[in-house]
Design an enzyme around this catalytic site. Sequence first.
Site, PDB file in Angstrom:
ATOM      1  N   THR A  12      -0.327 -51.159  16.812  1.00 33.56           N
ATOM      2  CA  THR A  12      -1.709 -51.588  16.568  1.00 33.56           C
ATOM      3  C   THR A  12      -2.164 -52.643  17.589  1.00 33.56           C
ATOM      4  O   THR A  12      -3.204 -52.481  18.230  1.00 33.56           O
ATOM      5  CB  THR A  12      -1.816 -52.166  15.141  1.00 33.56           C
ATOM      6  OG1 THR A  12      -1.390 -51.168  14.232  1.00 33.56           O
ATOM      7  CG2 THR A  12      -3.236 -52.581  14.817  1.00 33.56           C
ATOM      8  N   VAL A  13      -1.370 -53.696  17.764  1.00 34.75           N
ATOM      9  CA  VAL A  13      -1.809 -54.799  18.629  1.00 34.75           C
ATOM     10  C   VAL A  13      -1.617 -54.458  20.111  1.00 34.75           C
ATOM     11  O   VAL A  13      -2.546 -54.604  20.914  1.00 34.75           O
ATOM     12  CB  VAL A  13      -1.063 -56.115  18.254  1.00 34.75           C
ATOM     13  CG1 VAL A  13      -1.421 -57.221  19.227  1.00 34.75           C
ATOM     14  CG2 VAL A  13      -1.431 -56.526  16.830  1.00 34.75           C
ATOM     15  N   LYS A 118       3.922 -64.761  15.503  1.00 35.51           N
ATOM     16  CA  LYS A 118       3.893 -66.082  14.864  1.00 35.51           C
ATOM     17  C   LYS A 118       5.226 -66.468  14.238  1.00 35.51           C
ATOM     18  O   LYS A 118       5.619 -67.632  14.262  1.00 35.51           O
ATOM     19  CB  LYS A 118       2.776 -66.138  13.814  1.00 35.51           C
ATOM     20  CG  LYS A 118       2.905 -65.148  12.704  1.00 35.51           C
ATOM     21  CD  LYS A 118       1.631 -64.400  12.422  1.00 35.51           C
ATOM     22  CE  LYS A 118       1.203 -63.623  13.623  1.00 35.51           C
ATOM     23  NZ  LYS A 118       0.343 -62.506  13.375  1.00 35.51           N
ATOM     24  N   GLU A 142      -2.179 -67.246  22.109  1.00 35.62           N
ATOM     25  CA  GLU A 142      -3.478 -67.399  21.449  1.00 35.62           C
ATOM     26  C   GLU A 142      -3.584 -66.495  20.225  1.00 35.62           C
ATOM     27  O   GLU A 142      -4.183 -66.856  19.203  1.00 35.62           O
ATOM     28  CB  GLU A 142      -4.595 -67.066  22.438  1.00 35.62           C
ATOM     29  CG  GLU A 142      -5.988 -67.272  21.913  1.00 35.62           C
ATOM     30  CD  GLU A 142      -6.234 -68.716  21.533  1.00 35.62           C
ATOM     31  OE1 GLU A 142      -6.401 -69.540  22.422  1.00 35.62           O
ATOM     32  OE2 GLU A 142      -6.247 -69.033  20.322  1.00 35.62           O
ATOM     33  N   ILE A 149      -9.790 -65.930  16.918  1.00 34.71           N
ATOM     34  CA  ILE A 149     -10.344 -67.298  16.981  1.00 34.71           C
ATOM     35  C   ILE A 149      -9.558 -68.094  18.034  1.00 34.71           C
ATOM     36  O   ILE A 149      -8.333 -68.193  17.933  1.00 34.71           O
ATOM     37  CB  ILE A 149     -10.221 -68.013  15.613  1.00 34.71           C
ATOM     38  CG1 ILE A 149     -10.996 -67.262  14.538  1.00 34.71           C
ATOM     39  CG2 ILE A 149     -10.689 -69.458  15.723  1.00 34.71           C
ATOM     40  CD1 ILE A 149     -10.881 -67.890  13.154  1.00 34.71           C
ATOM     41  N   GLU A 203      -0.319 -55.344   4.597  1.00 35.46           N
ATOM     42  CA  GLU A 203       0.768 -54.477   5.051  1.00 35.46           C
ATOM     43  C   GLU A 203       1.263 -53.661   3.857  1.00 35.46           C
ATOM     44  O   GLU A 203       1.025 -54.013   2.702  1.00 35.46           O
ATOM     45  CB  GLU A 203       1.938 -55.342   5.557  1.00 35.46           C
ATOM     46  CG  GLU A 203       1.561 -56.386   6.578  1.00 35.46           C
ATOM     47  CD  GLU A 203       1.196 -55.786   7.926  1.00 35.46           C
ATOM     48  OE1 GLU A 203       1.752 -54.729   8.266  1.00 35.46           O
ATOM     49  OE2 GLU A 203       0.338 -56.358   8.607  1.00 35.46           O
ATOM     50  N   LYS A 218       1.841 -69.805  10.854  1.00 30.91           N
ATOM     51  CA  LYS A 218       0.716 -70.261  11.684  1.00 30.91           C
ATOM     52  C   LYS A 218       0.543 -71.783  11.578  1.00 30.91           C
ATOM     53  O   LYS A 218       0.278 -72.459  12.576  1.00 30.91           O
ATOM     54  CB  LYS A 218      -0.561 -69.524  11.263  1.00 30.91           C
ATOM     55  CG  LYS A 218      -0.455 -68.017  11.549  1.00 30.91           C
ATOM     56  CD  LYS A 218      -1.535 -67.205  10.859  1.00 30.91           C
ATOM     57  CE  LYS A 218      -1.309 -65.717  11.071  1.00 30.91           C
ATOM     58  NZ  LYS A 218      -2.161 -64.866  10.238  1.00 30.91           N
ATOM     59  N   GLY A 315      -6.331 -57.198  13.363  1.00 33.84           N
ATOM     60  CA  GLY A 315      -7.007 -56.023  13.917  1.00 33.84           C
ATOM     61  C   GLY A 315      -6.544 -55.758  15.342  1.00 33.84           C
ATOM     62  O   GLY A 315      -6.159 -56.669  16.064  1.00 33.84           O
TER      63      GLY A 315
HETATM   64  N1  HSE Z   1      -1.534 -60.090   8.077  1.00 29.62           N
HETATM   65  C1  HSE Z   1      -2.258 -61.183   8.636  1.00 29.62           C
HETATM   66  C2  HSE Z   1      -3.525 -61.415   7.816  1.00 29.62           C
HETATM   67  C3  HSE Z   1      -2.661 -61.010  10.067  1.00 29.62           C
HETATM   68  O1  HSE Z   1      -3.746 -60.751   6.811  1.00 29.62           O
HETATM   69  O2  HSE Z   1      -4.281 -62.302   8.177  1.00 29.62           O
HETATM   70  C4  HSE Z   1      -1.491 -61.143  10.973  1.00 29.62           C
HETATM   71  O3  HSE Z   1      -0.884 -62.401  10.811  1.00 29.62           O
END
Ligand code: HSE
Length: 438
Positions: A12-13, A118, A142, A149, A203, A218, A315
């Site tokens: 995805t990323v 992360k 980032e 953001i 997920e 985070k 996303g």
């Molecule tokens: N699964 C996380 C969220 C995004 O729902 O914000 C990736 O860290």
Amino acid sequence: MQFRVAILGCGTVGGGVARILLDQQVALHERAGREVELVRIVDLFPKQSAERHGIPRALYAGKGDELSPEQADAEVLGVLEDPDIDLVVETIGGSGPSILGTTRGVLEQGKHLVTANKALLAKHGEELHAAAREHGKGLGFEAAVCAAIPIIRSLEDGLTGEEILSISGIFNGTSNYILSKMDTEGQSFGDALRDAQAKGYAEADPTLDINGGDAGHKLTIVLRLAFGLEVAFEDVPRQGIDTVTAGEVAFAEEMQGVIKLICHAQREGDFVYAAVRPMIVKRTNLLSKIDGATNAVRVIGRYAGENMMIGQGAGSLETGSAIVSDIVFLARYGDHPRPAPPKSELRLRPLGDLKLPYHIVFETADVPGITGIVATAIGHQDINIDSVSHNRHENDNAEFAIATMPCTRAQVDAAVLDIQNNHPGSLLGEPRVLPILI
Ligand code: HSE
């Protein structure tokens, strides 16, 4: 001179990163001051990834539809040892020895590293920062905190003139989506979670989203950058949203608040008080307005005052955008790596040690005098009461909420213990305690 990029892991990323690099080639050339070229992708399923993201198959390592793990390892090693590759994007995930070895290897081979990982940075960030400095290369992350953001760049650059007093934020979109559904549609936690999974926010295994683990990763990264605190991920207090009930949501509403999973870190004297916790955010605080899967960060500085950023924390293209910004940054300035994140003398303390207003929901036997018993016990702990809700009567039980003036969590716990010890049977279950964010 060309700046050559490889991507390890194109799900995805990684797919979002590849798409932007291919779509924005001309603009990125201008912004970076040199041509940024995607030269290789290593993924276990090249055919599937190429079709899903519309990426030329020729960019992928290997010839078949799939790579065996051994082939993939050999291809990753090939990328690390290729002297023509300047920067490696790691979008594989995980935080174990294998991915740590790969990411360290990128830096040791004299390449810049960009990652959205992360968990890896929360657990091994100090080591990776040290490896980057030792080898004179850049470490971009980032995308690791609130994805689109630009909070990392803000902390590393825009806010370097600041003494940061506090950071609060909604760092997990899945939790925020679930809590928003519980608030606006009166859904139960289970129904809201199923809804989040159906929409693709949570997920398949949403454990880290709902138990505060993802937000905790985070917050650990943010503590390092904002306060110079190098703390173990396990030492950052965390509580998820899996225990939040529809009743609590309704009581929060009654006091002009809304329950959010909040990452909060606040500097007071020599300490930074921090935690990931469901909190009641008062409607006067902008964070209360952030609904759905959106993320937000509120930074208060001694000089700048309040800054707030709102955006998408997950996303494919949203996260890809943040990673590409790191690629452009390193193509421009990578030969002059940043200094190490500053280390301070500040020390971490649990948020519960800081005096905050609390909201406590009591379920009790529905008998005369019970509100007085509870309020008296709270007063005995030197806690000033701000408000008492109406009682909800159901069968022989009652439920009511008390909002306090600022006190520590230990004071609240002592009041509860006092009631349990001296009025056995009057409380039905553990009271539900949430800090209030004004
Ligand atoms: N699964 C996380 C969220 C995004 O729902 O914000 C990736 O860290």
